[in-house]
Each structure stands twice: as structure tokens, then as C-alpha cells.
Design an enzyme around this catalytic site. Structure first.
Site, short mmCIF file in Angstrom:
data_model
loop_
_atom_site.label_atom_id
_atom_site.label_comp_id
_atom_site.label_asym_id
_atom_site.label_seq_id
_atom_site.Cartn_x
_atom_site.Cartn_y
_atom_site.Cartn_z
N ASP A 176 -4.36 18.32 -4.57
CA ASP A 176 -5.71 17.77 -4.61
C ASP A 176 -6.60 18.28 -3.48
OD1 ASP A 176 -5.41 16.39 -6.98
OD2 ASP A 176 -4.66 14.57 -6.00
N ASP B 279 -5.84 4.51 3.38
CA ASP B 279 -6.10 5.82 3.98
C ASP B 279 -7.59 6.16 4.04
OD1 ASP B 279 -3.47 7.01 4.66
OD2 ASP B 279 -3.10 6.58 2.55
N SER C 100 3.31 6.27 -5.59
CA SER C 100 1.95 6.73 -5.39
C SER C 100 1.37 6.98 -6.78
CB SER C 100 1.96 8.00 -4.55
OG SER C 100 0.78 8.73 -4.78
#
Ligand code: ARG
Length: 399
Positions: free
Chosen positions: A126, A16, A177
Site C-alpha cells: 500500500d 496508527d 489486520s
């Protein structure tokens, strides 16, 4: 006209953030992307990551070794606050974000960038922590979050990367994740999305399964100085070495696993697994030392402060006036939180079994039931009369 000219991008080496580099340039007209990879003790090899950013189109690829700052300036202050979000999560991921934000802002100022960027999606905490921290540190900087807007699936992101010469991940990608730093690991997604499903042993990396932990207990002693841990078994250790050593010691006994459903700031409930061996034991030990060295009213009042502190740090307000005010209160309480806690590690449990301090408020002569008792028992009667007076009056009127 692009959205910004020169951008400093928070870079992890993953797909990403790698795709963010060509995306910012091609789709959003950014002229120059500088990447910044933060070393927070996660144990990644940073040279290949630094190189990968350059291969993906970064003009400058920075690596910031920030592990010491992370532990000394973010983790230890949170420990003084016994910070646990929703009474359980010691904020291991949340504490890293304001530091990364600061590194980004410092780099942006040094390189004359007009924006900073991160790879967060629009569903998590986040993004909030980054955006708000950056705004607090330099409100003139723009914040770009391509992954929040691009609407690409995992496959589409990989395909976009391949078109730009970014190799797709070699190993079969894990269903989980994972966020990792020296304080611990946060694991979500994949089979964990069903809150009824027990996590497979494969999700853990820092803590042993109880079946494999030692069959004998182990005792350790942690020394504190004004609220910060400074030694293990009498050996003085700097903050990073102390956390590193303690992670190993207590992880070996299967201590520090948390499996919880938490409430994100964006309103979503999420199921998360945490492995935080050192930090979870340190909070227990620190609380234990406070029980010996703080007066009852300070201890009790501080609980409310701790809850507010944990919540605002989780919610991205590390650099806020409220947080600064709470810090001042907490710091004031720590002046005499020095001493040693003795801990028994065994089969997934850390039990506080001994405590001592030069500033101990515990008075054996007052507490004892033996013949050395100095407490004036007769004084209790008058005290109870006055203490109970309002209740007595109330009862006489209302009976
Ligand atoms: N839920 C935690 C937090 O908001 C951790 C999120 C970390 N990300 C992950 N990929 N597990 O602080």
C-alpha cells in the site's frame, strides 16, 4: 524547520493514523494536519471518526464519500480487464489506493498543503501504491509516512497516543489486520501467518460457511452493457447498489473466499484471506460474456494484457502511461460485450449456466451436429493441407 508546513493525512480512525497527527507535529515540525477519511462503502460510522481526528489534534477533519467513484471509476474498469493478481486476487484493496491518493491530492491542492501523509508501514504494497500515485498526480507534493520511520511497536504506539490524549483501543484488539471496502475484505496476520493453519470461521464476515448455506441452488441473471454490469434479474441497478446486492446474494451461498500466499512487490511472500463475493462472480460472468462476443484472437490476446494490467495495478502503477495504454486497448474490446449471463449459486460455487447477447458470435448453424449444419465439411480438407504444410515439409527433411 519541519519536514512540511501543512499536511493532508489519510485517516482511518485507528490508533496508527491517530498517532500520526501529534507525531507529525511534535517530531517532524508540521504546523497543521488536515485529516481525510475516505468512505469507500466499508460501513464504518464516519461522524465519530471525523470527531476523533479533531480530538487528536487535526485542524480540519474531512470525510469524502467516494463509494460511487470507487466502483464506477476503479472497480468496473478493472472488471473489464478481468483483473486477477497471480490469477486469483481481484485487487479489492489495491484498487482503493489510487482513489484515496487522488482524494488526498485534491484536498492538498484545495487547502494549499505542501505534503500528504499516510500511515503505511515499510513492508506492504500500500505504501508503494500511495507514494507512486501521489507522485503521478502531483509531483510537487511531499509524501510523509511516519509509521515507516518511527520504529514503534504496537504497545509503544498506543503509549505515545495516550500521552497525547488519544485513548487506547477499547475492545481487545483482534489478532488480524483487516482492510475493508465495498468490494470486500482482506485479512492477514495473527494465526494466518502460518500458511499451514486453516483460517478460523471468525475471519469471515461477508460469506457464509458452507455448512450454513441454503440447501437449494439459486439462479440469478446479470446483465452487462459494454463490459459493465448493469442489472440483476432484469432490474437496472446503479454500480453501488449492484455490488451491494450481489455481495449479499452470493455471500449467502458461501461464494467468494480466497486463501492464498501471494508475492508482494517488496519481495515478501504473504498469506492473505480475501472475501470478495460480488467481484469474483462478476469476473467469471464477464469472462463468460466475452467468450460469446469477442473473436478468438481478441480473447486470447487480451489474456496477456489482463495479466500485465493486474500486475501493474497491484504494483502501484494505476496512473502510469502503460496502464493508460492498456486501458485504451481494453475499452476498445468492450464495445459489444453486452448481454446476460445466467448463474447458479450453490454451496460455495458460482457456475455459469447460460449466456446470451444481441452481439453473440456463436452461430448455431455452424456449430450444430444436427441436420441443419451449414459448415462446409469438404473445405476442411484443403484447409488442413495448407495448415499442415510446414510440418509435412519439416518431417520429410528430418525423418
Ligand atoms: N495483500 C493485499 C494487497 O496488497 C491486501 C493488503 C491489505 N491489508 C491488510 N491489512 N490485509 O493488496
Amino acid at each position: 524547520m519541519g519536514r512540511a508546513k501543512k499536511v493532508v493525512l489519510a485517516y482511518s480512525g485507528g490508533v496508527d493514523t491517530s498517532v500520526c497527527i501529534p507525531y507529525l507535529k511534535q517530531e517532524w515540525g508540521v504546523e497543521e494536519v488536515i485529516t481525510l477519511a475516505a468512505d469507500l462503502g466499508q460501513g464504518d460510522e464516519l461522524e465519530p471518526i471525523r470527531q476523533k481526528a479533531l480530538n487528536s489534534g487535526a485542524s480540519v477533519s474531512l470525510v469524502a464519500n467516494a463509494t460511487e467513484r470507487f466502483i464506477a471509476d476503479y472497480a468496473f474498469p478493472a472488471l473489464k480487464a478481468n483483473a486477477l493478481y497471480e490469477n486469483r486476487y481481484p485487487l479489492s484493496t489495491a484498487l482503493a489506493r489510487p482513489l484515496i491518493a487522488k482524494l488526498l491530492v485534491e484536498a492538498a491542492e484545495e487547502y494549499g498543503a505542501d505534503a500528504v501523509a499516510h500511515g503505511c508501514t515499510g513492508k506492504g504494497n500500500d505504501q508503494v501504491r500511495f507514494d507512486v500515485s501521489i507522485a503521478a498526480l502531483n509531483p510537487n507534493l511531499k509524501v510523509l509516512a511516519p509509521a515507516r520511520e518511527w520504529g514503534m511497536s504496537r504497545e509503544q504506539t498506543i503509549a505515545y497516543g495516550e500521552k497525547c490524549g488519544i485513548p487506547s483501543p477499547v475492545k481487545k484488539s483482534s489478532p488480524y489486520s483487516v482492510d475493508l471496502n465495498l468490494l470486500g475484505r482482506s485479512i492477514e496476520a495473527g494465526p494466518l501467518e502460518d500458511p499451514w493453519v486453516e483460517p478460523l470461521e471468525e475471519v469471515y464476515a461477508l460469506t457464509k460457511a458452507i455448512e450454513n448455506t441454503p440447501n437449494e441452488p439459486e439462479y440469478i441473471e446479470i446483465g452487462f452493457d459494454r463490459g459493465s454490469p448493469v442489472s440483476i434479474d432484469g432490474e437496472a441497478l446503479n454500480p453501488v447498489s449492484l455490488i451491494t446486492k450481489l455481495n449479499q446474494l452470493v455471500g449467502n451461498h458461501g461464494i467468494g473466499r480466497i486463501d492464498m500466499v501471494e508475492n508482494r512487490l517488496v519481495g515478501i511472500k504473504s498469506r492473505e484471506i480475501y472475501e470478495v463475493p460480488a467481484l469474483s462472480v462478476l469476473i467469471q460472468a464477464h469472462r463468460e460474456l466475452e467468450s460469446l462476443t469477442l473473436t478468438g484472437d481478441v480473447t486470447q490476446y487480451k489474456r496477456g494484457i489482463e495479466e500485465t494490467y493486474s500486475k501493474i495495478v497491484y504494483n502501484g502503477l494505476w496512473y502510469s502511461p502503460l496502464k493508460a495504454a492498456l486501458d485504451a486497448f481494453i475499452e476498445q474490446t468492450q464495445a459489444r460485450v453486452s448481454g446476460t449471463i445466467r448463474i447458479k449459486l450453490f454451496k460455495g460455487n458460482a457456475t455459469m449456466v447460460g449466456r446470451k447477447s444481441d452481439y453473440s458470435l456463436y452461430d448455431m448453424d455452424l456449430a450444430t451436429y444436427g441436420e441443419d449444419d451449414l459448415f462446409d465439411h469438404k473445405a476442411a480438407e484443403g484447409f488442413i493441407y495448407v495448415w499442415g504444410l510446414p510440418t509435412r515439409v519439416w518431417s520429410q527433411r528430418n525423418r
